[in-house]
Design an enzyme around this catalytic site. Structure first.
Site, PDB file in Angstrom:
ATOM      1  N   GLU A 173     -30.780 -12.786  -2.834  1.00  0.00           N
ATOM      2  CA  GLU A 173     -31.136 -14.177  -2.632  1.00  0.00           C
ATOM      3  C   GLU A 173     -29.996 -14.944  -1.982  1.00  0.00           C
ATOM      4  OE1 GLU A 173     -32.042 -16.372  -6.137  1.00  0.00           O
ATOM      5  OE2 GLU A 173     -32.882 -18.043  -5.013  1.00  0.00           O
TER       6      GLU A 173
ATOM      7  N   SER B 297     -37.250 -19.176 -13.747  1.00  0.00           N
ATOM      8  CA  SER B 297     -36.759 -20.256 -14.617  1.00  0.00           C
ATOM      9  C   SER B 297     -37.790 -20.673 -15.655  1.00  0.00           C
ATOM     10  CB  SER B 297     -36.390 -21.482 -13.784  1.00  0.00           C
ATOM     11  OG  SER B 297     -35.253 -21.232 -13.024  1.00  0.00           O
TER      12      SER B 297
END
Lengths: 378, 395, 378, 395
Positions: free
Chosen positions: D242, D127
């Site tokens: 994930e 991010s």
């Protein structure tokens, strides 16, 4: 662990699917629903011929030994076709009670014509004031010589108008909603003193309020042990839930699928309404509710034969889930169809109505939430 | 800030209450029918018309009673409390203000009194099979031919068109670039040759809505309201009026009362359902939501009387109002339990139908089914949310 | 009916707004919250100077006669600024009790320093096991000569660490959660036997668990009538609800506004995220919850002076609404801010936390839902 | 269809249970800390590594235990039941499979054993301030300079970067037309000059996430995984991994247990809260939802072991799993009542902090605040819904 269906089960599913496709399209179904009787005897005979009425029963009784999972496969496909014939009351509820708890004489006498499609059955357990609790029984069966005299009123008996035989719960002792003192009886619906007030139900089915006025029953009418009928009844209702869950996920699947298809093709403001994110997310939520319902439907059909505590928990949990999911998916399907969803001429409204009815059958969301909460896992 | 009513307003409330009690047609309260006839609606309409109360929001010059916003609120509230039939909105609420605003003097003089008296029954010709929320895409064509328009098209979801004498209708009079521009507002005599009304039966089994097919229907050009091509503006004006009162607070309060009565009558193993903490909580949640909506509506009314238009906020009234109505019919159905399953015929088939279960159970499921429409009509609740997002939140 | 504010009220609002704008920006507020004491005495003196601490009281007592509506205006603006100073416990809860039920001597002695900002008060009514019910009192006050001896533990006393005086509920007769037998006492926090365990609360406020060990109280400490303190306490708490509703709608407004602004400027996939319909509709739902909360906040502030039954219903209804709306708006505001919403450095998380705390203060959603349900309208 | 475990699987469960009971570090169970240290995590990691169980889904050739899908399920289930610390996913779950799939032999040989042993602590550099859900818009630049890349940029929400030895990082290596195309996957030594880690304190008062500033950080070109410009494919591959286990069913079951314990201890006017029909109903609703999710996860696992990838349906696990987790923390906070208000310091400030209220009340609100993140991270729940809409429903 194994979530796959056997080859036999897949063949069964394909067979039922073909039947629904060929004989139970929307128009054919509406014709049956709008007919005087509201079911097709011809279809019923075909079910017998195809072995559907024999599917769950043990092979020693003339059945096919499929148990709950085969039942679920059948009801799921029936749910997709909104099949209105009384598979649930005849085969699952009453047939199951006969198989598990009938005397040899009762099985010999009743199972062959049931499996053969000659006789239809209904389970008369609910009463005007019983509010989902099968222990809440005011109907009485008084000892009379060797036999009994049955008096009372049973309400909203699913499939009642079509039934040849009834299984009726009645108090042989105790009162109110006491657990003990309830017995089950096999009653010929044509017996003296039995009166049936028949009507259509909101989902296109048929039900009846059936009154019993001093109906004489022989000693052989008793199903199971005197005063100890409630556990059998509860168990039967849990099998009923396992089956109706199958029907519910079948209906949900079609309602959801129809909605997605509609939204892909319906144009407003120059684009398909399925391109609007708010509608997309609502359809995703419908889908998730559907998947969660499938999961608990599988779960209950695998646990319904287990011990009473885990059966109860599984059944109540599943019924809550399909009740809620059925509401959400039904309401959303109608809503996303816009005006078309409100029309009696489109299938989506009928799935909505059937899902609504399922919610009120065999115990409501609230009833089963409480039952779930009071039955900690074994 | 002061939420109390003045002594004058309280006196007015008493007057309304007394009037309804003395004059509401007896045969309507005695009826247990789920559907009402044209004559039923008209019988109450005429009583109000005679009293001068049938069009609360019309100015006095056109025959309105000259009431304040608060008086209108009180009047609606008392009608709902008494559970009267509604005055159908098509003529009074929807068309009336349009005519006052856009029509020429001859049209006003001709149509408005007949709306008031109930002589003309109006229906609304807006929706088409291809145009629901996207009204501007409508296709019904009106072509000028001498002194007439010749109308061809297909309207749908036309409420109570089976009773209607007239339809106010959006039609396409030109195929200009912007679809909004070619729309006109036309008044069509439902007895004209070429009009066919086909019933649509809805999932609750009732016949409220219809399809209307128009084939070479000749409509005098003098029946055009406003300018040719100005229909879109009129439609928007009208939709603003349609939302007024859509919150339905007073009617929902009645439904709460009914819900409580049923919950007192239904027993859970001997105890009234209303003593079930869990069910009672659901009722309370709904009551609180409704109470909030009542005050939200009052705030809107107050802003309106102070001359500040409610604007797009009124979409809240539509959304919350219909959500509450839907939730109420759902809870009533739940409260009834198993006796929600029997189907009660909405149409008088003449058949001798078996009614089972307690009186209060009759038709509750059909009512639940029917109310699904409220989140769809008058601009879906999604469209209402879009309106708030755009015009209130500036998104 | 009139929903407009008077000119005086508008002036009051503007004044509080200016104060918050000038003295209570995010950084100043965080500095106060993170300080050792957690409040600013300087601000408190300014509140006194501006007349805010006098606002609701009757003019005969040195107040400005503004009542509940003026209080609401102040708390709404305080809610926007997340003001942490103890206006609610001092002015609304304790000040209101003194004004409505204090003896002349008590009013003369205590109200001037309260209004003057010299003394801070807290209402010690909740106990570790009382779970929102003010009738559930274990703390006792035993007659001792002319006076009383107070013993017990009060929990999570809002503003407790700052208080000079407490109003304490104690049993003078009865037991458990009996309605009768509860009395209210004015207690000097510096008295012998009073011990305060102070701590920060999740919203940046301060509270204390305060124990009383054989604290000697004079006869004049009794507030109101012996054994009949519960109705006074309940009334005070309802006034507290009316005020905290104001604070809640102030906080909701800011949280919603910040979210809309953020979504207008935050870009993802080349467009502002505020252009996504699913997010738009969520912000609309937040807005509707906010508007509904405003409506019931106005409602309760107009009815809080009425008869007990309608006051109770109004207060509980409003508290349920702001509890639910506060949760929804708070959660949504954080969520729509994405990662930024999780950061302690942004204001939105602090509104979320304050709204969460409000829900647990003066009775939870569930507590007030039941109270609402058990208090049918008069 | 058969949901039962085989005798072998039941024996395996017993073995796992016993192993945890015998070997889980005692000091971790005795601790009441809300936050755990690096050493805490590593102590359990090393125990598992030694046993060969630290990477259940790794193939045996790389040091995995060679378990079936069902065994992995049982192992996770038992760890959750015993309330163990988790094995941090960054190295084991996320990076490991990427290296096996994309790395060259030298990289595999170097990094994989060090992940297993716990020698390298990894964090994830995905991010950036401007790129949350829209990962492809990331701006951190890596420019080739001789044998190195020179990296400049700003990462955010980097979980536990304060402890990390290494970061796997998405960087932009070219400014081609399509933003996805210029992204590469780089392994960066956190001890390199030019890296600054700044803590972000979240609303629950904890320090889990960080900003990472990279200024002229020199990274050897041999630290590139896969081809230059192939980072987007790797990122998608990794995101798929994930989501596995994100449903958190077993951990949520623990939370249900905790919720019930609290509800037994809390009294409502003398009665345990759990006897309150209304609160009990809320617990039951959540339990049923969780039960359904458990079987949804089992169905996904079964499909996986049968070689049918779960595909986009696994987004359901993320959405429902996090919704349930959030709802659970909310109900626990509710159950605690007023004692949810005191703030418990998450960071060891050394101060002598007053703890009030029952033990079970400590930190429940902070936990509620913290769990708001779950609907945001790993692709917001809105993005997950978009994925289902597109890839499952075909919208």
């Amino acid at each position: 662990m194994d979530f796959d269906f056997t080859e036999e089960q897949t063949l069964l599913r394909n067979m039922v699917q073909s039947f629904v496709q060929d004989n139970y399209d929307f128009d054919s179904r509406m014709k049956i629903v709008r007919s005087q009787t509201g079911m097709s005897r011809e279809n019923w005979s075909q079910f017998a011929e195809l072995g559907l009425l024999a599917a769950p029963f043990d092979e020693s009784l003339g059945g096919l030994g499929g148990g709950a999972v085969d039942t679920m496969i059948i009801t799921e496909e029936f749910g997709k076709g909104l099949v209105t014939e009384p598979f649930l009351p005849t085969v699952v509820l009453c047939g199951g009670l006969l198989e598990r708890h009938g005397s040899d004489a009762q099985k010999d006498m009743h199972l062959p014509p049931l499996i053969g499609g000659e006789k239809i059955w209904a389970l008369a357990y609910s009463e005007p004031k019983s509010r989902f609790n099968p222990a809440n029984v005011q109907t009485t069966a008084k000892q009379d010589g060797d036999g009994f005299v049955l008096s009372g009123l049973k309400s909203v008996v699913n499939g009642g108008p079509w039934a040849d035989y009834l299984i009726v719960s009645a108090r042989t002792s105790g009162e109110g909603w006491q657990q003990d003192g309830i017995s089950l009886f096999i009653v010929d619906k044509s017996a003296d003193g039995v009166a049936s007030q028949d009507y259509e139900t909101i989902d296109g089915g048929r039900a009846a309020d059936i009154s019993f006025e001093n109906v004489k029953l022989s000693a052989e009418s008793l199903l199971g042990t005197l005063d100890a009928g409630l556990p059998l009844l509860e168990e039967a209702l849990d099998y009923g839930i396992a089956a109706i869950c199958g029907e519910a996920i079948g209906g949900m699947h079609k309602a959801h699928q129809a909605t997605v298809e509609y939204c892909k093709t319906r144009n407003q403001f120059g684009v398909a309404i399925g391109s609007f994110q708010a509608l997309q997310h609502r359809m995703v939520d419908m889908f998730m509710e559907y998947e969660q319902s499938v999961s608990l439907t599988y779960m209950v059909n695998m646990h319904v034969g287990g011990d009473a505590a885990s059966r109860r928990r599984a059944a109540s949990g599943a019924k809550v889930q399909i009740g809620k999911a059925g509401r959400y998916i039904g309401q959303s399907a109608v809503h996303l169809h816009g005006g078309m969803g409100m029309s009696e001429e489109l299938n989506v409204g009928h799935y909505f109505k059937r899902l609504t009815a399922i919610d009120a059958q065999l115990g409501s969301i609230d009833y089963h939430l409480k039952r779930f909460g009071s039955s900690e896992a074994a | 800030m002061n939420f109390d009513f003045s002594p004058e307003e309280n006196a007015f409330r008493e007057e309304v209450r007394q009037f309804i009690s003395d004059n509401y047609p007896k045969h309507l309260t005695e009826s247990r029918r789920a559907e009402f006839t044209k004559e039923d609606f008209l019988s109450w309409h005429r009583v109000l018309a005679e009293k001068g109360w049938v069009a609360p929001h019309w100015p006095e010059e056109f025959g309105g009673p000259g009431w304040s916003v608060t008086q209108r609120y009180i009047f609606d509230d008392e009608c709902a409390k008494a559970n009267t039939l509604i005055v159908l909105p098509f003529g009074i609420t929807m068309l009336g203000p349009v005519l006052m605003h856009y029509a020429n003097d001859a049209q006003k003089a001709h149509y408005l009194p007949r709306i008031l008296s109930g002589e003309d029954w109006w229906c609304q010709g807006y929706s088409e099979p291809g145009s629901g929320s996207d009204l501007a895409s409508l296709k019904t064509k009106a072509e000028r031919d001498g002194d007439d328009y010749v109308v061809n098209g297909h309207k749908i979801w036309t409420t109570l068109a089976q009773h209607a004498d007239w339809m106010f209708c959006l039609v396409r009079t030109s195929q200009e670039d912007k679809p909004q521009k070619g729309i006109s507002f036309l008044l069509i005599d439902m007895n004209s040759p070429g009009i066919e009304v086909r019933p649509i039966i809805t999932i609750d089994g009732s016949h409220e809505v219809n399809e209307v097919f128009l084939t070479d229907v000749r409509v005098p050009a003098e029946n055009l309201v406003g300018e040719e091509g100005n229909g879109w503006g009129i439609a928007k004006f009208l939709l603003g009026n349609e939302r007024t009162g859509i919150a339905g607070v007073a009617r929902s309060k009645n439904a709460v009362k009914r819900l409580k009565e049923i919950s007192c009558a239904e027993l859970v193993d001997g105890e009234p359902l209303i003593e079930d903490m869990d069910f009672k909580k659901k009722i309370s949640e709904l009551e609180i939501d409704l109470l909030a909506l009542e005050y939200t509506e009052l705030r809107t009314l107050a802003a309106e009387s102070a001359g500040r238009g409610p604007g797009a906020e009124s979409s809240i009234l539509k959304i919350k109002g219909t959500e509450i109505q839907q939730k109420l019919t759902e809870l009533i159905m739940e409260a009834v339990g198993t006796y929600s399953l029997p189907k009660i015929p909405m149409l008088d088939t003449g058949a001798n139908y078996n009614l089972v279960g307690p009186d209060y159970s009759h038709g509750v499921s059909q009512n639940y089914f029917n109310m699904r429409k409220t989140a769809i009509y008058g601009g879906t609740n999604e469209v209402q949310r879009n309106i708030i997002a755009k015009f209130v939140l500036g998104l």
